[in-house]
Scaffold this motif. Structure first.
Motif, PDB file in Angstrom:
ATOM      1  N   LEU A   1      28.447  30.021  62.987  1.00 29.93           N
ATOM      2  CA  LEU A   1      28.870  28.649  62.709  1.00 29.93           C
ATOM      3  C   LEU A   1      28.022  27.691  63.530  1.00 29.93           C
TER       4      LEU A   1
ATOM      5  N   PRO B   1      28.502  27.974  57.960  1.00 27.66           N
ATOM      6  CA  PRO B   1      29.466  26.867  58.064  1.00 27.66           C
ATOM      7  C   PRO B   1      28.995  25.844  59.100  1.00 27.66           C
TER       8      PRO B   1
ATOM      9  N   ASN C   1      31.123  21.441  56.260  1.00 29.88           N
ATOM     10  CA  ASN C   1      32.415  22.069  55.973  1.00 29.88           C
ATOM     11  C   ASN C   1      33.578  21.314  56.591  1.00 29.88           C
TER      12      ASN C   1
ATOM     13  N   LEU D   1      36.835  28.705  59.477  1.00 30.39           N
ATOM     14  CA  LEU D   1      35.546  28.679  58.786  1.00 30.39           C
ATOM     15  C   LEU D   1      34.769  29.969  59.001  1.00 30.39           C
TER      16      LEU D   1
ATOM     17  N   GLN E   1      36.411  32.552  56.770  1.00 31.72           N
ATOM     18  CA  GLN E   1      36.076  32.314  55.368  1.00 31.72           C
ATOM     19  C   GLN E   1      34.638  32.708  55.064  1.00 31.72           C
ATOM     20  N   SER E   2      33.734  32.403  55.995  1.00 32.06           N
ATOM     21  CA  SER E   2      32.330  32.738  55.796  1.00 32.06           C
ATOM     22  C   SER E   2      32.125  34.245  55.759  1.00 32.06           C
TER      23      SER E   2
ATOM     24  N   THR F   1      40.676  20.291  55.805  1.00 33.81           N
ATOM     25  CA  THR F   1      39.233  20.280  55.561  1.00 33.81           C
ATOM     26  C   THR F   1      38.938  20.366  54.071  1.00 33.81           C
ATOM     27  N   GLU F   2      39.590  21.305  53.381  1.00 36.16           N
ATOM     28  CA  GLU F   2      39.397  21.452  51.942  1.00 36.16           C
ATOM     29  C   GLU F   2      39.899  20.213  51.214  1.00 36.16           C
TER      30      GLU F   2
END
Length: 215
Positions: A46, A75, A97, A116, A119-120, A201-202
């Motif tokens: 990240l 990210p 992101n 993140l 998710q990555s 964030t989304e």
């Protein structure tokens, strides 16, 4: 490993210590050129990126990452003193992101960082699993899909969404809207359901991408 790119040595040192206390390995650089040289040798899990950088600013650095096949999936959290909505929109449009303005909540940064990275890792696992299954894998992206259907927001939901986009936390939103903290939680929950997301964030990214901000 987390890469921090910020030209404020005191801030960088403090942030590095906080992250290391939570078992993250951290590397720091004060400008984009040093960071690019580092990326040629090692890929971080990240990147935490400032916008106000010498020579190559954060926007151009982010654009470079997203246009490079080797780095586009990393990210990126933009962490900067720039707090205007137009700055957030620009960063999200370039592919960040998450966007946090200074001063920020360390607890929120840690939560976003952990999510993140997880998710990555899931994305890379799925990508390489599919690549092994098919010799011509479809192009994938870590960016959210556009909304398939538009919908209306109530006045309170719209105001709450605008404040979330500006980086306000629930207590600050409650103060601005002159409502209880519980009411704000309800508005945020409805926004999550309408936008089909699970975190702020989304929500911000999809709302901006689909022009739901009225600021």
């Amino acid at each position: 490993m987390i890469l921090i790119i910020d030209d404020d040595p005191e801030f960088t040192r403090s942030l590095k210590l906080h992250l290391e206390e939570h078992n993250f390995i951290v590397v720091t650089f004060g400008n984009s050129w040093q960071s690019l040289n580092f990326l040629e040798k090692q890929i971080p899990a990240l990147i935490i990126l400032d916008i106000l950088l010498p020579e190559i600013d954060g926007y151009d650095f982010l654009k470079f990452l997203r246009e490079n096949k080797k780095f586009y999936y990393i990210p990126v959290i933009v962490l900067t003193a720039k707090s205007l909505v137009k700055d957030r929109i620009k960063a999200y449009s370039l592919g960040c992101n998450a966007y946090l303005s200074k001063p920020f909540s360390m607890e929120e940064l840690l939560s976003i960082t952990s999510n993140l990275i997880a998710q990555s890792q899931n994305y890379l696992y799925d990508f390489y699993s599919y690549s092994n299954y098919s010799k011509s894998p479809a192009k994938q992206t870590i960016l959210p899909h556009p909304l398939s259907n538009s919908f209306e927001l109530t006045c309170k939901e719209q105001k709450a969404l605008n404040l979330v986009i500006e980086g306000y936390m629930n207590k600050e939103i409650a103060r601005n809207l002159n409502v209880s903290h519980r009411h704000v939680e309800k508005y945020i929950s409805r926004l999550f359901n309408k936008f089909n997301v699970s975190n702020r964030t989304e929500l911000v990214r999809i709302a901006l991408n689909n022009f739901y901000s009225t600021n």
